[in-house]
Write an enzyme that holds these catalytic residues in place. Structure first.
Site, PDB file in Angstrom:
ATOM      1  N   HIS A 190     -10.815   0.994  -2.608  1.00 28.47           N
ATOM      2  CA  HIS A 190     -12.161   1.018  -2.034  1.00 28.47           C
ATOM      3  C   HIS A 190     -13.176   1.666  -2.970  1.00 28.47           C
ATOM      4  O   HIS A 190     -12.888   2.713  -3.566  1.00 28.47           O
ATOM      5  CB  HIS A 190     -12.172   1.828  -0.737  1.00 28.47           C
ATOM      6  CG  HIS A 190     -11.348   1.247   0.362  1.00 28.47           C
ATOM      7  ND1 HIS A 190     -11.525  -0.037   0.833  1.00 28.47           N
ATOM      8  CD2 HIS A 190     -10.352   1.783   1.110  1.00 28.47           C
ATOM      9  CE1 HIS A 190     -10.678  -0.257   1.826  1.00 28.47           C
ATOM     10  NE2 HIS A 190      -9.939   0.823   2.003  1.00 28.47           N
ATOM     11  N   CYS A 227      -1.922  -2.817   7.788  1.00 28.65           N
ATOM     12  CA  CYS A 227      -1.882  -3.711   6.623  1.00 28.65           C
ATOM     13  C   CYS A 227      -0.621  -4.562   6.561  1.00 28.65           C
ATOM     14  O   CYS A 227      -0.684  -5.727   6.158  1.00 28.65           O
ATOM     15  CB  CYS A 227      -2.088  -2.903   5.341  1.00 28.65           C
ATOM     16  SG  CYS A 227      -3.751  -2.172   5.275  1.00 28.65           S
ATOM     17  N   LYS A 266      -7.188  -4.702  -2.925  1.00 29.94           N
ATOM     18  CA  LYS A 266      -7.955  -5.199  -1.785  1.00 29.94           C
ATOM     19  C   LYS A 266      -8.890  -4.114  -1.265  1.00 29.94           C
ATOM     20  O   LYS A 266      -8.725  -2.935  -1.574  1.00 29.94           O
ATOM     21  CB  LYS A 266      -7.027  -5.697  -0.681  1.00 29.94           C
ATOM     22  CG  LYS A 266      -6.020  -4.675  -0.186  1.00 29.94           C
ATOM     23  CD  LYS A 266      -4.959  -5.330   0.683  1.00 29.94           C
ATOM     24  CE  LYS A 266      -3.972  -4.320   1.236  1.00 29.94           C
ATOM     25  NZ  LYS A 266      -4.558  -3.347   2.171  1.00 29.94           N
ATOM     26  N   HIS A 298     -10.555   7.138   1.938  1.00 31.90           N
ATOM     27  CA  HIS A 298      -9.202   7.032   1.383  1.00 31.90           C
ATOM     28  C   HIS A 298      -9.146   5.964   0.308  1.00 31.90           C
ATOM     29  O   HIS A 298      -9.946   5.035   0.295  1.00 31.90           O
ATOM     30  CB  HIS A 298      -8.184   6.703   2.480  1.00 31.90           C
ATOM     31  CG  HIS A 298      -8.362   5.339   3.080  1.00 31.90           C
ATOM     32  ND1 HIS A 298      -9.338   5.064   4.030  1.00 31.90           N
ATOM     33  CD2 HIS A 298      -7.718   4.161   2.866  1.00 31.90           C
ATOM     34  CE1 HIS A 298      -9.275   3.790   4.361  1.00 31.90           C
ATOM     35  NE2 HIS A 298      -8.307   3.213   3.666  1.00 31.90           N
ATOM     36  N   ASP A 315      -4.750  -0.654  -1.836  1.00 30.75           N
ATOM     37  CA  ASP A 315      -6.081  -0.418  -1.284  1.00 30.75           C
ATOM     38  C   ASP A 315      -6.940   0.156  -2.410  1.00 30.75           C
ATOM     39  O   ASP A 315      -6.520   1.113  -3.081  1.00 30.75           O
ATOM     40  CB  ASP A 315      -5.982   0.588  -0.132  1.00 30.75           C
ATOM     41  CG  ASP A 315      -6.470   0.036   1.191  1.00 30.75           C
ATOM     42  OD1 ASP A 315      -6.604  -1.189   1.321  1.00 30.75           O
ATOM     43  OD2 ASP A 315      -6.709   0.848   2.106  1.00 30.75           O
ATOM     44  N   ASP A 368       0.786  -1.245   0.000  1.00 26.50           N
ATOM     45  CA  ASP A 368       0.000   0.000   0.000  1.00 26.50           C
ATOM     46  C   ASP A 368       0.819   1.297   0.000  1.00 26.50           C
ATOM     47  O   ASP A 368       0.513   2.226   0.773  1.00 26.50           O
ATOM     48  CB  ASP A 368      -0.959   0.019   1.201  1.00 26.50           C
ATOM     49  CG  ASP A 368      -1.980  -1.116   1.177  1.00 26.50           C
ATOM     50  OD1 ASP A 368      -1.996  -1.892   0.212  1.00 26.50           O
ATOM     51  OD2 ASP A 368      -2.751  -1.220   2.148  1.00 26.50           O
ATOM     52  N   HIS A 415     -17.454   3.186   1.097  1.00 24.71           N
ATOM     53  CA  HIS A 415     -17.097   1.914   1.736  1.00 24.71           C
ATOM     54  C   HIS A 415     -17.524   1.910   3.204  1.00 24.71           C
ATOM     55  O   HIS A 415     -17.484   2.940   3.875  1.00 24.71           O
ATOM     56  CB  HIS A 415     -15.590   1.679   1.620  1.00 24.71           C
ATOM     57  CG  HIS A 415     -15.176   0.282   1.953  1.00 24.71           C
ATOM     58  ND1 HIS A 415     -14.902  -0.123   3.230  1.00 24.71           N
ATOM     59  CD2 HIS A 415     -15.011  -0.820   1.164  1.00 24.71           C
ATOM     60  CE1 HIS A 415     -14.576  -1.412   3.223  1.00 24.71           C
ATOM     61  NE2 HIS A 415     -14.640  -1.848   1.972  1.00 24.71           N
TER      62      HIS A 415
END
Length: 198
Positions: A49, A152, A107, A82, A47, A9, A53
């Site tokens: 999203h 993470c 993810k 984010h 990441d 990330d 989310h």
């Protein structure tokens, strides 16, 4: 034996000026780039999203970033919005080498479940597919770097150890959020899982 570098990330929203900035998150980029040449396999996680989310504080009326709530899969920290899909914040840091990596694992795409780990969503049962990819490449050893140490990176390292990989986290190439002692707890948890911290 094959070794993989998993870069967690390293995205704009987790670097200074981002929506969920990790202090000095950008300073690890040159070291990560230099390390890539030492590995048979390099994987980036991202990441990714959808807007709205369920892990975003803005999705829960009256809640603020960093509040805790209970989700069907367990406790969940609520975050500032984010790494929204397609946004500048979700993009990799501009100085990160994105040509060397073999694969990108995205993810956090399920709007109902957050996903810290590179291997499983936070329900601890839904896989990302990374384990299968690494097995087919013959990978047995993993080195993890990136953001953030206590979330993470931590979840990814512990899951990898549980799956039987030989796991090392290079702390000098990670940075932490450190919410109320979360860094110390993450270090303890990683060591207990058999993760080597260097």
């Amino acid at each position: 034996m094959s070794n993989a570098l998993i870069v967690i990330d390293v995205q704009n929203d987790f670097c200074p000026g981002g929506a969920l900035a990790v202090p000095q998150g950008d300073l690890i980029v040159p070291g990560i780039n230099a390390l890539m040449a030492d590995f048979d396999v390099v994987v980036l996680t991202q990441d990714w999203h959808p807007a709205g989310h369920s892990s975003f504080a803005t999705s829960h009326g009256g809640k603020a970033p960093y509040d805790m709530i209970d989700m069907p899969y367990g406790p969940q920290v609520l975050w500032p919005d984010h790494c929204v899909q397609g946004s500048t914040g979700a993009a990799f840091h501009q100085n990160l080498n994105v040509t060397r990596p073999d694969m990108v694992i995205r993810k956090g795409m399920n709007p109902a479940i957050d996903s810290y780990s590179a291997f499983f969503e936070n329900d601890q049962t839904t896989p990302t597919g990374l384990e299968g990819y690494l097995r087919t490449r013959g990978v047995t050893g993993l080195t993890l770097v990136g953001l953030a140490t206590d979330f993470c990176v931590n979840f990814s390292a512990v899951d990898a150890a549980k799956l039987g990989f030989d796991v090392t986290v290079i702390e000098t190439l990670c940075r932490a959020i450190d919410l109320e002692g979360s860094l110390a707890a993450a270090r303890d948890g990683m060591r207990a899982a058999g993760v080597a911290l260097s």
